[in-house]
Design a protein around this motif. Structure first.
Motif, mmCIF file in Angstrom:
data_model
loop_
_atom_site.group_PDB
_atom_site.id
_atom_site.type_symbol
_atom_site.label_atom_id
_atom_site.label_comp_id
_atom_site.label_asym_id
_atom_site.label_seq_id
_atom_site.Cartn_x
_atom_site.Cartn_y
_atom_site.Cartn_z
ATOM 1 N N GLU A 1 0.817 -1.227 0.000
ATOM 2 C CA GLU A 1 0.000 0.000 0.000
ATOM 3 C C GLU A 1 0.844 1.268 0.000
ATOM 4 O O GLU A 1 0.503 2.244 -0.664
ATOM 5 C CB GLU A 1 -0.955 0.003 1.197
ATOM 6 N N TRP B 1 -0.233 -4.296 -5.080
ATOM 7 C CA TRP B 1 -1.234 -3.293 -4.731
ATOM 8 C C TRP B 1 -1.587 -2.427 -5.932
ATOM 9 O O TRP B 1 -0.708 -2.150 -6.746
ATOM 10 C CB TRP B 1 -0.660 -2.409 -3.599
ATOM 11 N N PRO B 2 -2.843 -2.013 -6.137
ATOM 12 C CA PRO B 2 -3.995 -2.169 -5.246
ATOM 13 C C PRO B 2 -4.771 -3.473 -5.397
ATOM 14 O O PRO B 2 -5.777 -3.656 -4.717
ATOM 15 C CB PRO B 2 -4.875 -0.975 -5.637
ATOM 16 N N GLU C 1 -11.558 2.156 -11.010
ATOM 17 C CA GLU C 1 -11.255 2.721 -9.683
ATOM 18 C C GLU C 1 -9.909 2.209 -9.163
ATOM 19 O O GLU C 1 -9.155 2.935 -8.511
ATOM 20 C CB GLU C 1 -12.356 2.379 -8.677
ATOM 21 N N GLU C 2 -9.592 0.928 -9.438
ATOM 22 C CA GLU C 2 -8.294 0.383 -9.010
ATOM 23 C C GLU C 2 -7.155 1.144 -9.690
ATOM 24 O O GLU C 2 -6.127 1.421 -9.076
ATOM 25 C CB GLU C 2 -8.192 -1.115 -9.343
ATOM 26 N N GLN D 1 -7.269 4.264 -10.649
ATOM 27 C CA GLN D 1 -7.159 5.577 -10.002
ATOM 28 C C GLN D 1 -6.385 5.465 -8.685
ATOM 29 O O GLN D 1 -5.551 6.312 -8.364
ATOM 30 C CB GLN D 1 -8.547 6.192 -9.746
ATOM 31 N N ARG D 2 -6.659 4.384 -7.906
ATOM 32 C CA ARG D 2 -5.941 4.190 -6.633
ATOM 33 C C ARG D 2 -4.445 3.985 -6.902
ATOM 34 O O ARG D 2 -3.596 4.541 -6.218
ATOM 35 C CB ARG D 2 -6.500 2.961 -5.899
ATOM 36 N N TYR D 3 -4.147 3.172 -7.912
ATOM 37 C CA TYR D 3 -2.749 2.878 -8.266
ATOM 38 C C TYR D 3 -1.952 4.164 -8.490
ATOM 39 O O TYR D 3 -0.812 4.291 -8.053
ATOM 40 C CB TYR D 3 -2.748 1.988 -9.511
ATOM 41 N N THR E 1 -2.180 6.892 -7.091
ATOM 42 C CA THR E 1 -1.875 7.632 -5.855
ATOM 43 C C THR E 1 -0.710 7.011 -5.086
ATOM 44 O O THR E 1 -0.274 7.560 -4.077
ATOM 45 C CB THR E 1 -3.104 7.666 -4.915
ATOM 46 N N HIS E 2 -0.206 5.842 -5.541
ATOM 47 C CA HIS E 2 0.909 5.209 -4.824
ATOM 48 C C HIS E 2 2.141 6.109 -4.897
ATOM 49 O O HIS E 2 2.455 6.657 -5.965
ATOM 50 C CB HIS E 2 1.228 3.840 -5.441
#
Length: 303
Positions: free
Chosen positions: A17, A163-164, A202-203, A205-207, A209-210
């Motif tokens: 994460e 991740w994610p 959405e995954e 988009q999260r990626y 932000t890593h």
């Protein structure tokens, strides 16, 4: 030829994460070593190839999708018909209506990419997949970003896993630094995921932000984006490639090699093999039969 940027550095990261573990270069499998390769825009290469083909007398009809497969009386493939143009939202013809054209051929090669609509019709009608495993699909989402010049390293190639995505869902990412302060960033999710709430978009988009990825994109802007289905079943999912009058090529058959992240290479190579088989058949005066030389040549090739 429109060669873009030579690869200068390869990185493969396993993401948690907040952290990122890099695989040491000596432990990287060969397919992640890209030195001597180029990061290219496939759209530019395709445009360039189109010009080469037209210079050789090949006719190209962009903007005319093939809408249906045409058959001869004996059941062999006769060619394709293009869709009608100028149909309104209500399904009725407008003043710009233009009837589709029938294109007849000695051999018709279907190269529509993953889940091509004509390829699927042929598969069902001719039972091409009866001796193969079911096809497995993924989705790839890709964006082109213009980033801060200070963060740009032309030729840097990064792949990630982890991740994610949870450990039971296959997938990963790529981030390629090309020229003009641009990066191509993409995320693949296998469509066999079991969590009904998972959203590949959405995954992705999260990626982004890593910390290991964000550091390149922060302060930049997205220029364009897109998505496409991918075939990932590999050799065991390949259908019968040929039938009287035609053949399946590239991802329409499912040639993408997921383990090696190679789809375009496989499409180009199978296109060449099918073209050589068709050329030899036409030279020999044959027509509308099975191009058995194509699957034979595939078995003998590096692919």
């Amino acid at each position: 030829a429109p060669l873009d940027v030579p690869v200068t550095e390869d990185k493969f990261l396993f993401l948690s994460e907040t952290g990122a573990k890099a695989v040491p270069n000596w432990a990287l499998p060969d397919n992640f070593k890209n030195h001597g390769n180029y990061v290219i825009s496939l759209a530019n290469v395709t445009r360039w190839l189109g010009q080469q083909a037209e210079a050789l007398g090949v006719e190209i009809f962009p903007g005319f999708p093939a809408a249906e497969v045409l058959y001869n009386d004996d059941g062999s493939v006769k060619g394709v018909a293009t869709g009608n143009m100028g149909i309104g939202k209500d399904g009725e013809p407008t003043e710009n209506f233009q009837l589709g054209m029938e294109l007849h051929a000695k051999y018709t090669l279907f190269c529509e990419g993953a889940r091509g609509h004509l390829g699927r019709q042929l598969n069902e009608k001719l039972k091409l997949g009866k001796d193969a495993d079911p096809q497995v699909y993924g989705i790839g989402i890709k964006e082109l970003w213009e980033i801060d010049p200070a963060k740009h390293q032309p030729g840097l190639v990064i792949h990630t896993a982890g991740w994610p995505l949870e450990s039971d869902t296959y997938g990963g990412s790529f981030l390629y630094h090309i020229d003009n302060n641009q990066v191509m960033v993409g995320f693949v999710v296998g469509l066999a995921y079991t969590n009904p709430y998972l959203s590949p978009f959405e995954e992705f988009q999260r990626y982004k932000t890593h910390p290991a990825i964000r550091k390149y994109l922060e302060g930049g802007k997205r220029v364009s984006y897109g998505a496409r289905a991918m075939t990932a079943g590999g050799l065991m999912s390949l259908p019968k490639l040929v039938f009287p009058g035609g053949a399946l090529v590239g991802d329409d058959a499912g040639f993408l090699n997921a383990a090696r992240i190679k789809g375009s290479h496989a499409a180009i190579k199978t296109g060449m093999l099918a073209a050589e088989a068709a050329f030899d058949a036409v030279q020999a005066g044959r027509t509308s039969d099975e191009l058995t030389a194509y699957p034979e040549a595939f078995k003998q090739s590096w692919l």
